[in-house]
Design a protein around this motif. Structure first.
Motif, short mmCIF file in Angstrom:
data_model
loop_
_atom_site.label_atom_id
_atom_site.label_comp_id
_atom_site.label_asym_id
_atom_site.label_seq_id
_atom_site.Cartn_x
_atom_site.Cartn_y
_atom_site.Cartn_z
N LYS A 235 -65.15 -64.62 10.12
CA LYS A 235 -65.00 -65.49 8.95
C LYS A 235 -63.68 -65.21 8.23
CE LYS A 235 -67.08 -68.51 6.24
NZ LYS A 235 -67.82 -69.69 6.64
N THR A 236 -63.42 -63.94 7.99
CA THR A 236 -62.19 -63.60 7.26
C THR A 236 -61.01 -63.37 8.20
OG1 THR A 236 -62.67 -61.24 7.34
CG2 THR A 236 -63.53 -62.46 5.47
N GLY A 237 -61.28 -63.23 9.50
CA GLY A 237 -60.19 -62.98 10.44
C GLY A 237 -59.60 -61.59 10.32
N GLU A 485 -61.42 -63.76 -12.45
CA GLU A 485 -61.07 -63.82 -11.04
C GLU A 485 -62.06 -63.04 -10.17
OE1 GLU A 485 -57.16 -62.52 -11.13
OE2 GLU A 485 -57.60 -60.40 -11.22
N ASP A 488 -64.86 -65.54 -9.36
CA ASP A 488 -64.48 -66.56 -8.41
C ASP A 488 -64.50 -65.95 -7.02
OD1 ASP A 488 -63.40 -68.66 -7.14
OD2 ASP A 488 -61.34 -68.28 -7.75
N GLY A 491 -61.16 -67.96 -2.56
CA GLY A 491 -59.89 -68.55 -2.93
C GLY A 491 -59.63 -69.82 -2.14
N PRO A 492 -58.44 -70.33 -2.22
CA PRO A 492 -58.15 -71.62 -1.63
C PRO A 492 -58.00 -71.59 -0.11
CG PRO A 492 -56.21 -70.73 -2.70
CD PRO A 492 -57.32 -69.80 -2.98
N PHE A 493 -57.90 -70.40 0.50
CA PHE A 493 -57.65 -70.35 1.95
C PHE A 493 -58.86 -69.85 2.71
CE2 PHE A 493 -53.70 -69.44 -0.32
CZ PHE A 493 -53.08 -70.65 -0.10
N GLY A 496 -63.17 -65.34 0.92
CA GLY A 496 -62.58 -64.02 0.80
C GLY A 496 -61.09 -64.03 0.53
N SER A 497 -60.47 -65.19 0.52
CA SER A 497 -59.04 -65.18 0.22
C SER A 497 -58.88 -65.12 -1.29
CB SER A 497 -58.36 -66.40 0.80
OG SER A 497 -58.78 -67.56 0.14
N GLY A 498 -57.70 -64.84 -1.70
CA GLY A 498 -57.45 -64.76 -3.12
C GLY A 498 -57.91 -63.44 -3.67
N ARG A 499 -57.55 -63.17 -4.91
CA ARG A 499 -57.84 -61.85 -5.45
C ARG A 499 -59.31 -61.69 -5.78
NH1 ARG A 499 -53.73 -60.25 -9.90
NH2 ARG A 499 -52.19 -61.38 -8.71
#
Lengths: 592, 248
Positions: A235-237, A485, A488, A491-493, A496-499
């Motif tokens: 999922k997160t690569g 944050e 949230d 993130g947008p990608f 698990g992306s984003g801080r």
């Protein structure tokens, strides 16, 4: 000499009952997330068997670990740096999801919402990978308890060379369980395989970790690890692996798998080693020498010279003290009963195993002889070549002598302790026969059989000056952990992306847990003494301690009828307490 | 319009490219990955992925030759226009074909293998579409500009007189839009979409290009790191917030 400290584990396989509690609690703690459905940082294998992923031990297929070149240098078995980069666009030796297993869930929705119909609704399994209905054909422990079956066990790569004999004596087959976590090797081939340099070994405690911010998902570590204990989160690569529960270990409490082990078969402690000697030891020519070579890398913290060097290397005093008391040190160095798993991979693994004597004991028991008699046991160890050779394939690269020596010690201990437990005179010659002192043998028995929490886990905390941060104590500004944050979650990608992906790892703090595990009293207050054994209670009267003391001024839950309630139990009245209404008895009739 | 297309638009795209990468790296290191789908499917990837990637690497080298190296340099090195074209064709055509075939295999795989398709985001799909069009246009330019016109009328478009100088001028901030006005439509579209791709780059999985692990050749095999170096050890696993730095 460059002294380094390593957090290490020893597992006593004789005590493993294959209950998978370690696997389940580990999964609950670490890998119950999307993308890691198929990932088991801890798994328990039935041996002989295929293991997880299927047949991972066959390095001619998977190319994990190191090999020695003709000129005596170490080389990654899957190829050096250039080979790695040329193959970076598709890893030729990566296990596919089918080699692990396709994770699934059940369609519970149908069960709950199915309309009335002639047949029962069923919850069909749905793949978590493709989202389609699947037939479940394999899983992480599909061959659980099938140690003898021809279908699974016969394909065990560790049976090579002895397969004909196993078939021949199939009726006398044997079985045991092998719990596995990441080995946190001294010479980790996963770290060496990582093109991005994201996998690192911590200087302080030797725990091997993946830096999630640096990992770029090249997947070379999955191939590099011969134990297949680095997993790809689809999922997160990113690569993920067992962390030796570092947030827990840093505050001095054992890993989740060790903490929850029902058989209490895991020991955690420090080992000091000479980092300068690691490569040389990993590159010895003969595979059979690897076990001894790795032992020669370890340093004895009781040696003043080693202590001085350790201090010079910046290892804190309390860590050296902990290293002296380490149960792992005792099992590996003093009693010499622990062996490394697959030293032939040349990664210098640091989770060691006490091989099981049970296959031997079982055979003697089945034949009707005394399974605790030293001579019977010794004779059986000599005679039962197949289990011994198999264990040697696992733990000593095929050299049966160290395995025999360990089993003889375990057998001698068994026989020596029987005399003591039956009130007979202990026989010193039993201990001598395996080169041990009587006292030493007794100490070994205590450590293996009845060691307490504090003896099994000797874990120095990460350093005091950092403890505040590590324990995430409440003295931080409470608002700082609630900023938007963190709430949230993605993130947008992608997930698990984003801080927002960084979630603080909170752990039960050291004091709480140790108190609960080690204290004689109940942490919630009161003592165990006042408690009632319900098995001995005949149902009449109300013994003291059946219910907690009621606080003065608190009304009983069912209201005002209790003072007038007739009671036949004087002890209750003498105590001046109202009788609780949920006690089965006369009051049921009265209410009606 | 011409100024917008050939001066303003490229600068917007390049600025997005640069600032976007800096922002992404700071904001989303965790999301910076190749997002490999090899775990789901292996066989098609084993053929398609190296074909595409090695192809596109050679194509990139070709673009460097054609766009960055001025015509005068190659001529001074004694390379005639015809020789240059033959070299460009011999190198470019196989690379382009490998790249296209690889891309076709990968797109086919993405569409037909269930788990891979499930893991494909809208972001991915848009990016693949733009990337594919850019590559197809580039191939068309090579074939149409060189193979089809070569030797027919002799008036084929020499991009080293038009596109290349314009591209180089962008980097010293004096692009001459008229150079691109005269280029054939294929070249114009190829350039525009390529810049669009640059603008999208930091926000797609293409960022993995900048993770090419060159450092692997020089670093020691085993990496040791101290616990204190871990980013964000300041309070638990969180990074220190501005204004909340601790007293040393």
């Amino acid at each position: 000499m460059r002294v380094m400290a390593q957090m290490a584990m020893v597992m006593n396989l004789d005590k493993c009952i294959g209950c998978h509690t370690c696997s389940v609690t580990c999964k609950q703690a670490w890998t119950n997330r999307q993308g890691t459905e198929y990932v088991w940082f801890n798994n328990v294998e039935t041996r002989p068997g295929l293991g997880y992923p299927r047949g991972y031990e066959d390095q001619e297929v998977w190319k994990g670990g190191w090999e020695v070149t003709a000129n005596g240098r170490l080389r990654l078995k899957a190829g050096g740096r250039l080979t790695k980069l040329l193959n970076i666009f598709s890893n030729p030796k990566m296990p596919s999801i089918q080699d692990y297993y396709e994770p699934w869930t059940y369609d519970y929705e149908t069960l709950l919402n199915a309309p009335a119909q002639d047949t029962f609704p069923v919850a069909r399994p749905t793949s978590l990978i493709s989202g389609k209905h699947i037939n479940i054909e394999w899983s992480a422990n599909w061959d659980d308890d099938l140690g003898g079956s021809t279908e699974h066990a016969a394909k065990d790569p560790m049976l090579k060379g002895i397969e004909d004999k196993v078939k021949f004596e199939f009726e006398q087959t044997f079985m045991f369980y092998l719990p596995r976590i990441c080995e946190h090797c001294l010479n980790p081939s996963c770290a060496a395989s990582c093109p991005s340099g994201a996998i690192y070994k911590r200087e302080e405690d030797g725990i091997v970790l993946v830096d999630q911010d640096r990992c770029r998902g090249w997947r070379m570590c999955v191939t590099g690890c011969p134990y297949k204990k680095v997993y790809f989160n689809h999922k997160t690569g990113k690569a993920e692996k067992c962390t030796f529960c570092y947030p827990r270990v840093e505050v001095g409490i054992p890993t989740v798998c060790a903490e929850t082990c029902v058989g209490r078969l895991r020991y955690i402690g420090l080992m000091l080693y000479d980092a300068d000697k690691v490569l040389e030891a990993a590159a010895v020519e003969d595979e059979h020498d690897l076990y001894e070579a790795q032992r020669s890398v370890f340093l004895d913290p009781r040696d003043p010279a080693v202590q001085r060097e350790a201090e010079r290397a910046g290892i804190p005093g309390d860590w050296i003290e902990a290293a002296k008391k380490s149960p792992v040190l005792k099992l590996i160095t003093d009693y010499k009963v622990a062996l490394p798993l697959h030293p032939e991979y040349r990664t210098m693994p640091m989770v060691w195993y006490i091989p099981p004597l049970s296959p031997v004991v079982d055979v003697i028991k089945d034949t009707g002889y005394d399974a605790e008699d030293k001579d019977n046991l010794f004779a059986a160890i000599d005679a039962l070549r197949i289990p011994i050779e198999y264990l040697a394939n696992l733990f000593t690269a095929g050299d049966t002598r160290p395995v025999e020596a360990v089993l003889r010690r375990l057998a001698a201990m068994r026989s020596y302790m029987r005399d003591i437990n039956l009130g007979r005179d202990p026989q010193a010659h039993i201990a001598e026969a395996v080169g041990m002192e009587e006292e030493e043998m007794y100490e070994m028995f205590r450590l293996l059989a009845i060691a307490k929490y504090g003896d099994r886990y000797v874990i120095p905390t990460a350093h005091g000056e950092q403890a505040h941060a590590l324990e995430e104590l409440a003295t931080d500004c409470p608002v700082s952990s609630f900023d938007e944050e963190l709430l949230d979650s993605s993130g947008p990608f992608g997930e698990g992306s984003g801080r927002g992906a960084v979630t603080p790892v909170a752990v039960e703090n050291l004091k709480m847990l140790q108190e609960r595990a080690q204290s004689e009293t109940l942490v919630s207050g009161g003592g165990k003494r006042g408690r009632v054994n319900l098995l001995n209670w005949d149902g009449r009267g109300m013994p003291e301690g059946l219910f907690p003391q009621r606080q003065k001024g608190v009304e009983p839950p069912s209201g005002g009828d209790s003072p007038q309630q007739p009671t036949d139990d004087r002890s209750v009245l003498e105590d001046g307490q109202a009788r609780p209404d949920n006690v089965a008895g006369a009051d049921g009739g009265q209410q009606r | 319009m011409s100024t917008f297309l050939w001066v303003i638009f490229p600068y917007i795209c390049l600025a997005t490219f640069v600032v976007g990468h800096v922002w992404r790296y700071r904001y989303d290191k965790f999301g910076w990955t190749t997002r490999s789908s090899q775990l789901y499917e292996d066989k098609l990837l084993r053929i398609g992925s190296p074909l595409f990637h090695f192809g596109i690497l050679f194509v990139a080298v070709g673009h460097f030759m054609g766009l960055i190296v001025p015509q005068s340099w190659t001529e001074r090195a004694g390379m005639s226009q015809e020789l240059y074209h033959i070299v460009a064709l011999l190198g470019g055509l196989p690379a382009g074909i490998a790249c296209l075939v690889g891309l076709a295999i990968l797109v086919y795989r993405r569409r037909t293998v269930g788990p891979v398709f499930r893991a494909t985001t809208v972001n991915d799909k848009v990016m693949y579409a733009v990337l594919a069009v850019v590559i197809v246009l580039g191939m068309w330019n090579t074939i149409a500009g060189t193979l089809l016109n070569l030797g027919i009328a002799g008036d084929h478009y020499n991009y080293r007189d038009g596109v290349s100088p314009w591209f180089r001028q962008i980097f010293w901030f004096q692009p001459d839009a008229s150079l691109m006005e005269g280029a054939p439509l294929g070249f114009q579209l190829h350039a525009l979409l390529a810049f669009l791709l640059f603008a999208m780059w930091p926000f797609t999985r293409l960022v993995h290009v900048f993770s090419a692990p060159i450092g692997y050749f020089t670093r020691p095999y085993i990496v040791y790191r101290s616990r204190d170096e871990r980013p964000g050890t300041a309070t638990g696993t969180r990074a220190q917030k501005r204004g909340w730095e601790r007293v040393p």
